[in-house]
Design a protein around this motif. Sequence first.
Motif, short mmCIF file in Angstrom:
data_model
loop_
_atom_site.label_atom_id
_atom_site.label_comp_id
_atom_site.label_asym_id
_atom_site.label_seq_id
_atom_site.Cartn_x
_atom_site.Cartn_y
_atom_site.Cartn_z
N GLY A 1 0.79 -1.23 0.00
CA GLY A 1 0.00 0.00 0.00
C GLY A 1 0.82 1.28 0.00
O GLY A 1 0.27 2.36 -0.21
N ALA A 2 2.12 1.16 0.21
CA ALA A 2 2.96 2.36 0.28
C ALA A 2 3.04 3.04 -1.08
O ALA A 2 3.18 2.37 -2.11
N ARG A 3 2.96 4.35 -1.09
CA ARG A 3 3.03 5.13 -2.34
C ARG A 3 4.46 5.19 -2.89
O ARG A 3 4.67 5.32 -4.08
N PHE A 4 5.47 5.12 -1.98
CA PHE A 4 6.88 5.19 -2.37
C PHE A 4 7.62 4.00 -1.79
O PHE A 4 7.45 3.68 -0.62
N LEU A 5 8.45 3.37 -2.61
CA LEU A 5 9.24 2.23 -2.16
C LEU A 5 10.73 2.57 -2.28
O LEU A 5 11.17 3.10 -3.31
N PRO A 6 11.51 2.26 -1.23
CA PRO A 6 12.93 2.62 -1.23
C PRO A 6 13.79 1.64 -2.02
O PRO A 6 13.55 0.43 -2.01
N HIS A 7 14.80 2.22 -2.68
CA HIS A 7 15.77 1.43 -3.45
C HIS A 7 17.13 2.10 -3.38
O HIS A 7 17.22 3.32 -3.18
N ASP A 8 18.15 1.33 -3.62
CA ASP A 8 19.49 1.88 -3.81
C ASP A 8 19.52 2.50 -5.21
O ASP A 8 19.15 1.83 -6.18
N PRO A 9 19.93 3.75 -5.36
CA PRO A 9 19.93 4.38 -6.69
C PRO A 9 20.80 3.64 -7.72
O PRO A 9 20.52 3.72 -8.92
N ALA A 10 21.81 2.93 -7.26
CA ALA A 10 22.68 2.20 -8.20
C ALA A 10 22.00 0.96 -8.76
O ALA A 10 22.47 0.40 -9.75
N GLU A 11 20.89 0.53 -8.14
CA GLU A 11 20.26 -0.72 -8.53
C GLU A 11 18.96 -0.57 -9.30
O GLU A 11 18.36 -1.57 -9.69
N ARG A 12 18.52 0.66 -9.50
CA ARG A 12 17.22 0.84 -10.16
C ARG A 12 17.23 2.12 -11.01
O ARG A 12 17.76 3.13 -10.60
N THR A 13 16.59 2.04 -12.14
CA THR A 13 16.45 3.21 -13.01
C THR A 13 15.30 4.07 -12.50
O THR A 13 14.18 3.57 -12.36
N PRO A 14 15.57 5.34 -12.20
CA PRO A 14 14.48 6.21 -11.74
C PRO A 14 13.52 6.53 -12.89
O PRO A 14 13.90 6.46 -14.06
N ARG A 15 12.30 6.90 -12.50
CA ARG A 15 11.28 7.31 -13.45
C ARG A 15 10.69 8.63 -12.99
O ARG A 15 10.77 8.97 -11.81
N PRO A 16 10.07 9.37 -13.90
CA PRO A 16 9.44 10.63 -13.48
C PRO A 16 8.49 10.41 -12.32
O PRO A 16 7.72 9.46 -12.30
N GLY A 17 8.58 11.30 -11.34
CA GLY A 17 7.77 11.21 -10.13
C GLY A 17 8.50 10.58 -8.96
O GLY A 17 8.08 10.71 -7.82
N ASP A 18 9.61 9.90 -9.23
CA ASP A 18 10.42 9.33 -8.16
C ASP A 18 11.20 10.44 -7.46
O ASP A 18 11.39 11.54 -8.01
N LEU A 19 11.67 10.15 -6.26
CA LEU A 19 12.52 11.08 -5.51
C LEU A 19 13.92 10.51 -5.42
O LEU A 19 14.10 9.35 -5.06
N LEU A 20 14.90 11.33 -5.74
CA LEU A 20 16.31 10.97 -5.56
C LEU A 20 16.83 11.77 -4.38
O LEU A 20 16.75 13.00 -4.39
N CYS A 21 17.35 11.07 -3.38
CA CYS A 21 17.74 11.72 -2.14
C CYS A 21 19.22 11.53 -1.84
O CYS A 21 19.75 10.43 -2.00
N ALA A 22 19.83 12.60 -1.38
CA ALA A 22 21.25 12.60 -1.04
C ALA A 22 21.43 12.86 0.44
O ALA A 22 20.62 13.56 1.06
N ASP A 23 22.47 12.30 0.98
CA ASP A 23 22.88 12.56 2.37
C ASP A 23 23.99 13.60 2.30
O ASP A 23 25.06 13.34 1.77
N ARG A 24 23.73 14.80 2.82
CA ARG A 24 24.70 15.90 2.73
C ARG A 24 25.53 16.05 4.00
O ARG A 24 26.25 17.02 4.15
N SER A 25 25.45 15.09 4.89
CA SER A 25 26.17 15.21 6.16
C SER A 25 27.67 14.95 5.97
O SER A 25 28.10 14.40 4.96
N ALA A 26 28.44 15.35 6.97
CA ALA A 26 29.89 15.13 6.93
C ALA A 26 30.22 13.65 6.98
O ALA A 26 31.26 13.23 6.48
N ARG A 27 29.35 12.87 7.61
CA ARG A 27 29.54 11.41 7.70
C ARG A 27 28.30 10.74 7.12
O ARG A 27 27.42 10.31 7.86
N PRO A 28 28.23 10.63 5.78
CA PRO A 28 27.03 10.08 5.16
C PRO A 28 26.83 8.60 5.48
O PRO A 28 27.78 7.87 5.71
N LEU A 29 25.57 8.22 5.48
CA LEU A 29 25.22 6.82 5.70
C LEU A 29 25.73 5.99 4.53
O LEU A 29 25.78 6.45 3.39
#
Length: 174
Positions: free
Chosen positions: A73-101
């Motif tokens: 039922g979730a509207r958004f499903l998480p993936h590793d960006p290296a493993e999936r081709t994004p499509r319009p409407g998807d969100l690409l998220c970056a970790d901008r911290s000094a010690r990224p996850l």
Amino acid sequence: MAELAAADTAALPAPTAPPVEDIGLYAYPAWSAAFVSAMARRAGIPESDLPSEAAHAFYIDALLWRAAADPQGARFLPHDPAERTPRPGDLLCADRSARPLEHWTMRLLETGRSRPMHCDVVVRTAPEVVEAVGGNVKDVVALRRLPADSQGRVLPAPPGQARLLLLLAARREG
């Protein structure tokens, strides 16, 4: 009388411009998460599917937990960006911290805690390029062209740039 007025004004400090207001936190307001929320509402995505938050990390937390609790039922499903081709409407998220996850699943261990993150909305994809729009990128809404491989998966960011941590794939209706 004129002598008295001259004497009185001589003792006063010279007129100066009023001091510039110290706006501190308001000098560079963070509105990129609000931009994503506003775009979601304009696209018809209800608050329950992508909650409005002041920071990306907090709506990401909600989306990750919703996907874990109700993957069907979730509207958004998480993936590793290296493993999936994004499509319009998807969100690409970056970790901008000094010690990224190292992986997006690590965010589940720190839910509710602040982390400097940023998400862009994917608007177009093609082999070797992904175009995404984000708010508050140098204080404007900006289109970014991200290099991609031949299948359209986003390539890793160059050293010194925020690494894409998470692709939140939007479930397509119908």
